[in-house]
Design an enzyme around this catalytic site. Structure first.
Site, PDB file in Angstrom:
ATOM      1  N   GLN A  78       1.024  -1.295   0.025  1.00  0.00           N
ATOM      2  CA  GLN A  78      -0.198  -0.040   0.192  1.00  0.00           C
ATOM      3  C   GLN A  78       0.926   1.443   0.098  1.00  0.00           C
ATOM      4  O   GLN A  78       1.274   1.887   1.184  1.00  0.00           O
ATOM      5  CB  GLN A  78      -0.778  -0.115   1.212  1.00  0.00           C
ATOM      6  CG  GLN A  78      -2.034   1.015   1.221  1.00  0.00           C
ATOM      7  CD  GLN A  78      -2.901   0.785   0.021  1.00  0.00           C
ATOM      8  OE1 GLN A  78      -3.397  -0.337   0.356  1.00  0.00           O
ATOM      9  NE2 GLN A  78      -3.561   1.742  -0.398  1.00  0.00           N
ATOM     10  N   PHE A  79       1.293   1.614  -1.174  1.00  0.00           N
ATOM     11  CA  PHE A  79       2.212   2.733  -1.174  1.00  0.00           C
ATOM     12  C   PHE A  79       1.479   4.019  -0.805  1.00  0.00           C
ATOM     13  O   PHE A  79       2.044   5.055  -0.385  1.00  0.00           O
ATOM     14  CB  PHE A  79       2.850   2.872  -2.784  1.00  0.00           C
ATOM     15  CG  PHE A  79       1.890   3.416  -3.576  1.00  0.00           C
ATOM     16  CD1 PHE A  79       2.022   4.845  -3.848  1.00  0.00           C
ATOM     17  CD2 PHE A  79       1.102   2.677  -4.492  1.00  0.00           C
ATOM     18  CE1 PHE A  79       1.350   5.642  -4.979  1.00  0.00           C
ATOM     19  CE2 PHE A  79       0.334   3.203  -5.112  1.00  0.00           C
ATOM     20  CZ  PHE A  79       0.222   4.496  -5.527  1.00  0.00           C
ATOM     21  N   THR A  80       0.142   4.158  -0.805  1.00  0.00           N
ATOM     22  CA  THR A  80      -0.561   5.261  -0.664  1.00  0.00           C
ATOM     23  C   THR A  80      -0.410   5.670   0.860  1.00  0.00           C
ATOM     24  O   THR A  80      -0.821   6.675   1.414  1.00  0.00           O
ATOM     25  CB  THR A  80      -2.056   5.012  -0.975  1.00  0.00           C
ATOM     26  OG1 THR A  80      -2.678   4.188  -0.431  1.00  0.00           O
ATOM     27  CG2 THR A  80      -2.092   5.288  -2.614  1.00  0.00           C
TER      28      THR A  80
END
Length: 151
Positions: A78-80
């Site tokens: 989950q890079f966000t």
């Protein structure tokens, strides 16, 4: 490295209509990596995750860990989690690590969780995924290895 951990009754991740990972009772872990994270960060967060005591005991107190309740872990990249929303209306993701840095640390986190003997399922790094979950409680915890190490 950041982990958003949700205690779930069930969770699954689907990619292109195919279920890739699925657990019953346990943790859905959304995992983000930033530049500067190390293997030590991955191992530290994995160890904290598998030992979290957030399942209720016979006295309705959060005293039990995943191993105590036969729980599993579903890990989804989950890079966000490193989105910066301070300026404008479109988040900046420049703090998220590039795949060549993030993938080995994501995999190290998963490997360390598996070393605990727990069932660990995953999504696919960088894929467009649909995550389905039933949050139990709700119980949602945020861990950031950089913040936790400063204390």
């Amino acid at each position: 490295m950041r982990a958003l951990i949700q205690r779930v009754s069930r969770a699954s991740v689907t990619i292109a209509g195919e279920t890739r990972g699925e657990i019953g009772r346990g943790f859905l872990v959304l995992l983000g990596v930033t530049e500067g994270d190390t293997l030590e960060d991955a191992q530290y967060l994995a160890d904290k995750t598998v030992k979290l005591r957030v399942f209720t005991d016979e006295n309705d107190k959060m005293n039990k860990a995943l191993a105590d309740v036969g729980g599993g872990i579903l890990v989804v990249s989950q890079f966000t989690l490193y989105g910066d929303c301070r300026k404008g209306n479109r988040p900046s993701f420049i703090a998220a690590a590039r795949p060549e840095t993030a993938i080995p640390l994501y995999e190290a986190f998963i490997a360390r969780c598996r070393q605990s003997g727990l069932a660990v399922e995953t999504g696919e790094f960088g894929a467009d995924m649909q995550v389905d979950l039933l949050n139990d409680g709700p119980v949602t915890l945020w861990m950031d290895s950089a913040e936790m190490r400063q204390k």
